[in-house]
Design an enzyme around this catalytic site. Structure first.
Site, PDB file in Angstrom:
ATOM      1  N   HIS A 104      -9.390   0.746   5.106  1.00 32.27           N
ATOM      2  CA  HIS A 104      -8.071   0.948   5.719  1.00 32.27           C
ATOM      3  C   HIS A 104      -8.244   1.880   6.924  1.00 32.27           C
ATOM      4  CE1 HIS A 104      -3.950   2.290   6.334  1.00 32.27           C
ATOM      5  NE2 HIS A 104      -3.580   1.189   5.706  1.00 32.27           N
ATOM      6  N   GLU A 155      -5.052  -5.534  10.542  1.00 27.01           N
ATOM      7  CA  GLU A 155      -4.045  -4.490  10.735  1.00 27.01           C
ATOM      8  C   GLU A 155      -4.291  -3.792  12.077  1.00 27.01           C
ATOM      9  OE1 GLU A 155      -2.233  -3.155   6.787  1.00 27.01           O
ATOM     10  OE2 GLU A 155      -3.987  -1.933   7.101  1.00 27.01           O
ATOM     11  N   GLU A 210      -6.646   4.316   7.959  1.00 28.42           N
ATOM     12  CA  GLU A 210      -6.500   5.755   7.676  1.00 28.42           C
ATOM     13  C   GLU A 210      -7.785   6.311   7.059  1.00 28.42           C
ATOM     14  OE1 GLU A 210      -2.816   5.446   5.501  1.00 28.42           O
ATOM     15  OE2 GLU A 210      -1.841   4.805   7.347  1.00 28.42           O
ATOM     16  N   SER A 222       3.652  -2.526  10.197  1.00 29.86           N
ATOM     17  CA  SER A 222       5.111  -2.527  10.355  1.00 29.86           C
ATOM     18  C   SER A 222       5.769  -3.829   9.905  1.00 29.86           C
ATOM     19  CB  SER A 222       5.490  -2.196  11.798  1.00 29.86           C
ATOM     20  OG  SER A 222       5.074  -0.871  12.111  1.00 29.86           O
ATOM     21  N   ASN A 252       0.859  -1.189   0.000  1.00 31.39           N
ATOM     22  CA  ASN A 252       0.000   0.000   0.000  1.00 31.39           C
ATOM     23  C   ASN A 252       0.896   1.240   0.000  1.00 31.39           C
ATOM     24  OD1 ASN A 252      -1.839   2.053   0.513  1.00 31.39           O
ATOM     25  ND2 ASN A 252      -2.057   1.538   2.687  1.00 31.39           N
ATOM     26  N   LYS A 293       0.039   4.330  -0.128  1.00 29.55           N
ATOM     27  CA  LYS A 293      -0.583   5.520   0.477  1.00 29.55           C
ATOM     28  C   LYS A 293      -0.427   6.729  -0.473  1.00 29.55           C
ATOM     29  CE  LYS A 293       0.612   3.519   4.884  1.00 29.55           C
ATOM     30  NZ  LYS A 293       0.331   3.592   6.287  1.00 29.55           N
ATOM     31  N   GLY A 353       2.556   1.943  10.712  1.00 27.98           N
ATOM     32  CA  GLY A 353       3.449   3.091  10.575  1.00 27.98           C
ATOM     33  C   GLY A 353       4.191   3.447  11.846  1.00 27.98           C
TER      34      GLY A 353
HETATM   35  C1  PEP Z   1      -0.572  -0.028   5.886  1.00 26.69           C
HETATM   36  O1  PEP Z   1      -0.531   1.094   5.408  1.00 26.69           O
HETATM   37  O2  PEP Z   1      -1.522  -0.770   5.634  1.00 26.69           O
HETATM   38  C2  PEP Z   1       0.515  -0.467   6.776  1.00 26.69           C
HETATM   39  C3  PEP Z   1       0.415  -1.631   7.336  1.00 26.69           C
HETATM   40  O3  PEP Z   1       1.570   0.418   6.960  1.00 26.69           O
HETATM   41  P1  PEP Z   1       3.005   0.080   7.621  1.00 26.69           P
HETATM   42  O4  PEP Z   1       3.499  -1.206   6.986  1.00 26.69           O
HETATM   43  O5  PEP Z   1       3.863   1.241   7.278  1.00 26.69           O
HETATM   44  O6  PEP Z   1       2.804  -0.104   9.093  1.00 26.69           O
END
Ligand code: PEP
Length: 252
Positions: free
Chosen positions: A93, A165, A95, A209, A10, A12, A171
């Protein structure tokens, strides 16, 4: 049946169309097409037309989608506009839920629209840190699954993917431990099997992460069938190293 992995990146709100093209061209040479492995990237809308068809073994997804076909919805992108550009669509997601205040009902409408239009939706679910600390992880995830997947029936289940997630891991550099992730994945797998039937084999990805240092161990967990990668999917070296964790576990 052996495991099948989906390794998804992803991006973003990163990468211009030129940067996206260069990334795909560089990534394509770093891994072979392999049975049991699907690699997908989710670029910004503005890069979709540029990256599609650049390399057939890299599938493309959208990070979001409006559920209506057309109308007075300034700034939105409809399923009809994504036809021919993407295979996958991310819905829910964290976000989108947190920054753009999407409700479970919004997420459900997007998911059903994605299925109606022949896309493969990936429903993101996950708890906040206070919810985890209060012992509410599984009830939070259960609610998001129930509301997000309401109305899915029959053969449509086979086109659904879920991504677990935990919000506190996105992040932050702090991933769920493999055991923490496995516990929730086991729960999600059981929940899905009850509704879709055990044979539907719905993939459940872990996200939060993920990086080259932890991808092998996370992907080794029994009920984890892929990863959704944010930050580490922005560099060819790290995303490719995560893909190679999957290849290693497939014995390729
Ligand atoms: C994501 O954006 O779905 C995500 C898991 O980000 P990150 O790997 O940076 O934690």
């Amino acid at each position: 049946m052996g495991k099948e992995f989906l390794i998804a990146g992803n991006w973003k709100m990163y990468k211009t169309p030129d940067e996206s093209r260069q990334f795909i061209e560089a990534l394509a040479g770093t891994f072979p097409e392999t049975a049991g492995l699907t690699v997908a990237v989710f670029p910004p809308f503005t890069s979709l037309a540029v990256v599609r068809c650049l390399d057939r073994k890299i599938r493309i997804g959208a990070q979001n989608m409006f559920p209506e076909d057309a109308g007075a919805y300034t700034g939105e992108v409809s399923p009809l506009m994504l036809r021919g550009l993407v295979d996958f669509v991310l819905v829910g997601h964290s976000e989108r839920r947190q920054v753009f205040h999407e409700s479970d009902d919004d997420v459900n409408r997007k998911l059903l629209a994605a299925l109606r239009h022949g896309f493969l939706p990936i429903l993101c679910v996950g708890e906040t840190l206070p919810e985890r600390e209060a012992g509410q992880t599984l009830s939070k995830v259960e609610g998001q699954l129930r509301l997000g997947l309401a109305g899915v029936a029959g053969d449509a289940w086979a086109n659904v993917t879920v991504a677990y997630e935990p919000i506190w891991a996105i992040g932050t550099g702090r991933n769920a431990t493999p055991a923490q992730a496995q516990e929730v994945h086991r729960f999600i797998g059981g929940w899905l099997a009850e509704r879709a039937g055990a044979g539907a084999a719905i993939q459940v990805l872990y996200g939060g992460s993920v990086k080259p240092e932890n991808s092998l161990e996370l992907l080794s967990q029994e009920d984890i069938s892929g990863v959704l990668v944010g930050g580490a999917s922005l560099k060819v070296e790290s995303f490719s190293a995560i893909i190679h964790s999957g290849l290693k576990l497939l014995g390729a």
